[in-house]
Scaffold this motif. Structure first.
Motif, PDB file in Angstrom:
ATOM      1  N   VAL A 121      58.872   5.435  36.699  1.00  0.00           N
ATOM      2  CA  VAL A 121      59.091   5.635  35.260  1.00  0.00           C
ATOM      3  C   VAL A 121      58.444   6.942  34.800  1.00  0.00           C
ATOM      4  N   ALA A 122      57.265   7.263  35.392  1.00  0.00           N
ATOM      5  CA  ALA A 122      56.667   8.567  35.078  1.00  0.00           C
ATOM      6  C   ALA A 122      57.612   9.674  35.524  1.00  0.00           C
ATOM      7  N   GLY A 123      58.315   9.437  36.638  1.00  0.00           N
ATOM      8  CA  GLY A 123      59.306  10.394  37.124  1.00  0.00           C
ATOM      9  C   GLY A 123      60.441  10.594  36.124  1.00  0.00           C
ATOM     10  N   PHE A 124      60.878   9.481  35.499  1.00  0.00           N
ATOM     11  CA  PHE A 124      61.895   9.600  34.435  1.00  0.00           C
ATOM     12  C   PHE A 124      61.376  10.504  33.318  1.00  0.00           C
ATOM     13  N   ALA A 125      60.111  10.264  32.947  1.00  0.00           N
ATOM     14  CA  ALA A 125      59.555  10.986  31.808  1.00  0.00           C
ATOM     15  C   ALA A 125      59.481  12.485  32.065  1.00  0.00           C
ATOM     16  N   ILE A 126      59.092  12.883  33.300  1.00  0.00           N
ATOM     17  CA  ILE A 126      58.983  14.319  33.542  1.00  0.00           C
ATOM     18  C   ILE A 126      60.224  14.884  34.219  1.00  0.00           C
ATOM     19  N   GLY A 127      61.209  14.000  34.508  1.00  0.00           N
ATOM     20  CA  GLY A 127      62.454  14.469  35.099  1.00  0.00           C
ATOM     21  C   GLY A 127      62.315  14.928  36.538  1.00  0.00           C
ATOM     22  N   VAL A 163      63.007  14.101  40.439  1.00  0.00           N
ATOM     23  CA  VAL A 163      63.854  13.230  41.263  1.00  0.00           C
ATOM     24  C   VAL A 163      63.059  12.492  42.338  1.00  0.00           C
ATOM     25  N   LEU A 164      62.185  13.212  43.030  1.00  0.00           N
ATOM     26  CA  LEU A 164      61.436  12.586  44.128  1.00  0.00           C
ATOM     27  C   LEU A 164      60.570  11.432  43.638  1.00  0.00           C
ATOM     28  N   LEU A 165      59.943  11.653  42.505  1.00  0.00           N
ATOM     29  CA  LEU A 165      59.083  10.620  41.933  1.00  0.00           C
ATOM     30  C   LEU A 165      59.900   9.362  41.641  1.00  0.00           C
ATOM     31  N   VAL A 166      61.105   9.570  41.100  1.00  0.00           N
ATOM     32  CA  VAL A 166      61.962   8.439  40.749  1.00  0.00           C
ATOM     33  C   VAL A 166      62.427   7.706  42.008  1.00  0.00           C
ATOM     34  N   SER A 167      62.888   8.449  43.015  1.00  0.00           N
ATOM     35  CA  SER A 167      63.451   7.771  44.187  1.00  0.00           C
ATOM     36  C   SER A 167      62.362   7.052  44.971  1.00  0.00           C
ATOM     37  N   ILE A 168      61.255   7.711  45.237  1.00  0.00           N
ATOM     38  CA  ILE A 168      60.221   7.082  46.053  1.00  0.00           C
ATOM     39  C   ILE A 168      59.513   5.964  45.280  1.00  0.00           C
ATOM     40  N   GLY A 169      59.274   6.202  43.986  1.00  0.00           N
ATOM     41  CA  GLY A 169      58.720   5.128  43.160  1.00  0.00           C
ATOM     42  C   GLY A 169      59.612   3.897  43.179  1.00  0.00           C
ATOM     43  N   GLY A 170      60.923   4.121  43.132  1.00  0.00           N
ATOM     44  CA  GLY A 170      61.879   3.007  43.170  1.00  0.00           C
ATOM     45  C   GLY A 170      61.788   2.239  44.474  1.00  0.00           C
ATOM     46  N   ILE A 171      61.655   2.958  45.572  1.00  0.00           N
ATOM     47  CA  ILE A 171      61.544   2.303  46.884  1.00  0.00           C
ATOM     48  C   ILE A 171      60.289   1.430  46.936  1.00  0.00           C
ATOM     49  N   VAL A 172      59.185   1.966  46.442  1.00  0.00           N
ATOM     50  CA  VAL A 172      57.934   1.200  46.447  1.00  0.00           C
ATOM     51  C   VAL A 172      58.054  -0.035  45.553  1.00  0.00           C
ATOM     52  N   GLY A 173      58.666   0.145  44.406  1.00  0.00           N
ATOM     53  CA  GLY A 173      58.866  -0.990  43.503  1.00  0.00           C
ATOM     54  C   GLY A 173      59.660  -2.091  44.174  1.00  0.00           C
ATOM     55  N   ALA A 174      60.720  -1.701  44.891  1.00  0.00           N
ATOM     56  CA  ALA A 174      61.570  -2.682  45.569  1.00  0.00           C
ATOM     57  C   ALA A 174      60.798  -3.396  46.665  1.00  0.00           C
ATOM     58  N   SER A 175      59.987  -2.653  47.422  1.00  0.00           N
ATOM     59  CA  SER A 175      59.265  -3.293  48.520  1.00  0.00           C
ATOM     60  C   SER A 175      58.239  -4.285  47.984  1.00  0.00           C
ATOM     61  N   GLY A 176      57.547  -3.900  46.917  1.00  0.00           N
ATOM     62  CA  GLY A 176      56.574  -4.814  46.334  1.00  0.00           C
ATOM     63  C   GLY A 176      57.247  -6.073  45.815  1.00  0.00           C
ATOM     64  N   LEU A 177      58.425  -5.890  45.201  1.00  0.00           N
ATOM     65  CA  LEU A 177      59.158  -7.043  44.682  1.00  0.00           C
ATOM     66  C   LEU A 177      59.582  -7.961  45.819  1.00  0.00           C
ATOM     67  N   PHE A 178      60.044  -7.352  46.925  1.00  0.00           N
ATOM     68  CA  PHE A 178      60.469  -8.133  48.078  1.00  0.00           C
ATOM     69  C   PHE A 178      59.305  -8.981  48.617  1.00  0.00           C
ATOM     70  N   LEU A 179      58.151  -8.340  48.811  1.00  0.00           N
ATOM     71  CA  LEU A 179      57.000  -9.074  49.343  1.00  0.00           C
ATOM     72  C   LEU A 179      56.553 -10.157  48.363  1.00  0.00           C
ATOM     73  N   THR A 180      56.667  -9.869  47.068  1.00  0.00           N
ATOM     74  CA  THR A 180      56.319 -10.887  46.078  1.00  0.00           C
ATOM     75  C   THR A 180      57.205 -12.111  46.250  1.00  0.00           C
TER      76      THR A 180
END
Lengths: 105, 476
Positions: B240-246, B248-265
């Protein structure tokens, strides 16, 4: 909203879905290193910290921005360096060959 | 000023926009390849190294693209963080992994919150509604992650009380804070520079309160779920911080981490038979208000009949097949090396020995595997619950070390107890069970384990597992 913002949303969705699918294949015995590796990746926010500090340094009042920016850089760097390095340490243990069965204490 | 902070060269024109975006795409794919390699134990280390390299390259192209490479003032922070991180990683003991991951989640979340705050106070030019709303969302998620993680790490490190702390109207309180926070985030988009510092402070304060209220009611058994969720949040905060500053890398990698954490949850929730909503709303497995007797499942009435204990040395010496069930108690007693020695001795006697790991054994997903591997157990001997659960009935002996709730048969039928419906290891199907536990008190769930009172085929050895297993090793 501008084009770049739509692109970002698209990138987010694709990364999330593909990431989720790939993580599904990681065996549960590797879940701790997986998590600490993912944790290290969340330190990617170092990019944001560097950009923000750069912007702050070029602004009219650089001092406060520099202090907070540096704080963000330090925190994100701890996250990245600590995360990847401890993950590497764990995975090295997993990679070790079977210990000699005859060494009984 | 500019002469002081800038060295006399510029890198802004080295990378054109299109080259930069292509490189971002390649690095995102490299991270995905790194994760893919983690699906095989042998290649996992390489996978991690590829991900690390991708982040390092990401830093370099970001420095070049944004013309901050020559700003030497940024480097002290980079070096300080690098050194602290490497020291932490080198010093941490494997049993402390959960609190280290929690702590690192927290600092990552904090960094994202600070980045977002820069956008929010319009340090950048031309921040629009989208930028401001995502910035305030990132500040909120980052602050929740920071303080939720600090509380979790404090509990795991025993700096804070490990018992769940339940405030009056806890659920209402957390719901209320969450609603206020959502309102603040949306409003954040409309405020101009003059008032945004008030909004900034309010958002961070409410998010902090929510993070603390969320985390303090978590106890030991819920830790794996909480850590996984905070891991997910740290990724989402970065995205989301990546969205704010525009970026791309922050958005894509942050998204991957979010998905992995959700999966493990989700994996953890399934392993404990709990829904994610229950956890979010605070319906944790905290010991319910019911009295102990109500929680105790009907243990056989004829308990006056004498319990006949088996002789553990005999059984273990003669066993040709065995399963070892390690729990967090083993890790607390630091008995994993002794357990490995026990297994080796049994193998030297010609027995096959397997380790059975319940998904929530330990304090984070996969924690027990790491502890066993550290002790020198070959990972070929370590099995997941579903792989060995049918074998308990056939093996000569099951050895339980510091585990309780994960093998409590009450989970199958004791409706209304916190563990009801949780998948368990079928230890009770085994004819001979040797249990090394600190005491006979119920586990974290507060539900008594009927196996302890089984009339035959059980030996319970109480005390510090490091001592009791050593004593047994001396005898066989």
């Amino acid at each position: 909203m501008e084009l770049i913002q739509y692109i970002l949303i698209g990138v987010f969705l694709v990364a999330t879905i593909v990431g989720y699918k790939l993580i599904n294949n990681v065996p549960s015995r590797l879940h701790t290193p997986l998590m600490s590796g993912m944790n290290a990746l969340s330190g990617i926010t170092i990019l944001g910290a560097l950009i923000a500090t750069g912007v702050a340094l070029n602004s009219k009042e650089p001092v406060v921005g520099y202090i907070f920016g540096s704080l963000a850089i330090i925190l994100a760097m701890i996250n990245v360096a600590g995360g990847f390095s401890v993950t590497n340490r764990m995975l090295k243990m997993f990679g070790k060959k079977k210990e000699d069965e005859t060494t009984i204490a | 000023m500019n002469n002081f902070i800038l060295l006399s060269f510029s890198t802004a024109n080295i990378l054109s926009d299109s080259v930069y975006y292509v490189l971002c795409g390649i690095l995102s794919v490299a991270v995905l390849v790194g994760i893919h390699l983690m699906s095989k134990v042998e290649r996992a280390q390489l996978g991690n190294q590829i991900s690390a390299l991708a982040v390092a390259l990401g830093v370099i192209i970001t420095l070049i693209k944004n013309d901050i490479l020559p700003l030497w003032l940024i480097y002290p922070g980079v070096i300080i963080g690098l050194i602290i991180g490497l020291i932490l990683a080198k010093r941490v003991k494997m049993i402390q992994m959960p609190q280290l991951v929690a702590l690192l989640n927290g600092v990552g979340g904090a960094a994202s919150a600070i980045v977002a705050a820069f956008v929010f106070i319009e340090l950048y030019d031309g921040v629009d509604f989208f930028g401001k709303v995502t910035a305030s969302l990132a500040m909120a998620i980052g602050s929740i992650t920071l303080f939720g993680s600090l509380v979790a790490a404090g509990k795991l490190h025993k700096v804070l009380a490990q018992k769940p702390v339940i405030l009056p109207f806890h659920q209402t309180l957390s719901m209320g804070l969450l609603i206020i926070l959502l309102v603040l985030i949306v409003l954040g988009g409309f405020f101009s520079f003059a008032t945004s510092s008030i909004m900034l402070v309010a958002t961070i304060l409410i998010a902090t309160a929510f993070g603390i209220v969320f985390s303090i009611r978590v106890g030991g058994a819920d830790m794996p779920i909480t850590i996984s969720l905070l891991n997910s949040l740290s990724g989402v905060a970065a995205a989301v911080a990546g969205f704010a500053i525009g970026d791309v890398l922050l958005v894509s990698i942050g998204g991957i981490v979010g998905a992995s954490g959700l999966f493990l949850t989700q994996v953890m929730c399934r392993a404990m038979n709990r829904s994610l909503m229950d956890i979010l709303l605070g319906k944790t497995a905290a010991r319910s208000s019911k009295t102990e007797t109500e929680l105790t499942p009907e243990v056989s009435e004829e308990s006056e009949e004498q319990q006949v204990m088996i002789n553990p040395e005999e059984v273990i010496k003669n066993a040709k097949t065995a399963i070892i069930v390690p729990g967090y108690g083993m890790a607390l007693a630091q008995a994993q090396h002794l357990v490995n020695n026990l297994a080796k001795k049994m193998k030297a006697n010609g027995a096959t020995v397997k380790y059975a790991i319940h998904p929530v054994a330990g304090r984070m997903p996969g924690h027990m595997d790491v502890l066993l591997v550290e002790a020198g157990v070959a990972f070929d001997d370590v099995y997941e619950m579903d792989e060995v659960n049918n074998e308990f009935k056939d093996v000569d002996v099951t050895i339980v070390i510091g585990a309780n709730d994960v093998l409590n048969p009450a989970a199958r039928h004791a409706e209304g107890t916190p563990i009801y419906g949780m998948p368990i290891l079928n230890v009770d199907a085994c004819k001979n069970i040797v249990i090394f536990n600190y005491d006979l008190k119920p586990g974290y769930s507060g539900v008594e384990n009927p196996i302890y009172k089984r009339k035959s085929g059980v030996a319970v050895i109480q005390g510090d597992a490091a001592k009791t297993i050593q004593e047994l090793l001396n005898k066989i």
